[in-house]
Write a protein that holds these residues in place. Structure first.
Motif, mmCIF file in Angstrom:
data_model
loop_
_atom_site.group_PDB
_atom_site.id
_atom_site.type_symbol
_atom_site.label_atom_id
_atom_site.label_comp_id
_atom_site.label_asym_id
_atom_site.label_seq_id
_atom_site.Cartn_x
_atom_site.Cartn_y
_atom_site.Cartn_z
ATOM 1 N N ASP A 39 36.862 32.219 46.150
ATOM 2 C CA ASP A 39 37.676 33.203 45.177
ATOM 3 C C ASP A 39 37.919 34.500 46.200
ATOM 4 O OD1 ASP A 39 38.251 34.869 43.146
ATOM 5 O OD2 ASP A 39 36.515 34.704 42.072
ATOM 6 N N GLU B 191 36.093 37.932 45.234
ATOM 7 C CA GLU B 191 34.791 38.121 45.733
ATOM 8 C C GLU B 191 34.839 38.592 47.244
ATOM 9 O OE1 GLU B 191 32.219 37.856 43.560
ATOM 10 O OE2 GLU B 191 33.199 37.310 42.111
ATOM 11 N N GLY B 192 33.510 38.790 47.692
ATOM 12 C CA GLY B 192 33.612 39.647 48.934
ATOM 13 C C GLY B 192 33.341 38.278 49.964
ATOM 14 N N TRP B 193 33.318 38.544 51.405
ATOM 15 C CA TRP B 193 33.466 37.721 52.454
ATOM 16 C C TRP B 193 32.164 36.614 52.347
ATOM 17 C CZ3 TRP B 193 36.760 37.127 56.649
ATOM 18 C CH2 TRP B 193 37.907 37.957 56.416
ATOM 19 N N TYR C 155 30.323 35.815 49.754
ATOM 20 C CA TYR C 155 30.259 35.046 48.457
ATOM 21 C C TYR C 155 30.193 33.566 48.850
ATOM 22 C CZ TYR C 155 31.789 32.537 44.243
ATOM 23 O OH TYR C 155 32.065 31.688 43.136
ATOM 24 N N HIS C 156 29.329 32.937 48.263
ATOM 25 C CA HIS C 156 29.081 31.432 48.838
ATOM 26 C C HIS C 156 30.307 30.600 49.055
ATOM 27 C CE1 HIS C 156 27.576 27.291 48.697
ATOM 28 N NE2 HIS C 156 26.615 27.736 49.754
ATOM 29 N N ASN D 205 33.206 31.621 49.537
ATOM 30 C CA ASN D 205 34.207 32.126 50.645
ATOM 31 C C ASN D 205 33.582 31.921 52.108
ATOM 32 O OD1 ASN D 205 35.936 32.867 48.487
ATOM 33 N ND2 ASN D 205 35.238 35.130 48.783
ATOM 34 N N TRP E 148 26.300 27.651 54.314
ATOM 35 C CA TRP E 148 27.521 27.386 53.241
ATOM 36 C C TRP E 148 26.814 26.038 52.908
ATOM 37 C CZ3 TRP E 148 31.231 23.350 53.857
ATOM 38 C CH2 TRP E 148 32.147 23.367 52.881
#
Length: 103
Positions: free
Chosen positions: A19, A22-24, A26-27, A29, A92
């Motif tokens: 997404d 969302e931030g870098w 974020y799962h 990402n 991840w």
């Protein structure tokens, strides 16, 4: 070259679960973040190699002696970033989850 293509592909075609809002970290990402980290590692290693390469004994080569700071700092940075990228991919895919036995 492959890391550049992968980062461009991730930018143009957001992978499933990622997404951009969302931030870098974020799962979803994390694969994108890992690829950017791998790309940074690659460029550090390319720079260190270009500085220290003998180019078949050319009189002007190497540009920087191997023992000088720019070469070994780029090598350490590249190696560290490869490790960091692997840790990101491991986080991840839940690589350290030992509570679930293999199939």
């Amino acid at each position: 070259f492959g890391n550049v293509v992968s980062c461009l592909d991730f930018y143009l075609h957001t992978p499933p679960g990622a997404d951009k809002k969302e931030g870098w970290l974020y799962h979803g990402n994390l694969p994108v973040t890992g690829m950017w980290v791998y790309q940074a590692a690659t460029w550090f290693l390319v720079a260190s190699n270009a500085m220290a390469c003998s180019f078949n004994g050319a009189s002007w080569a190497p540009l920087v002696p191997i023992a000088n700071a720019p070469v070994y700092l780029c090598q350490f940075a590249g190696g560290f970033l490869l490790l960091l990228g692997s840790v990101i991919y491991g986080a991840w895919c839940n690589a350290c989850n030992l509570s679930n036995p293999p199939l």
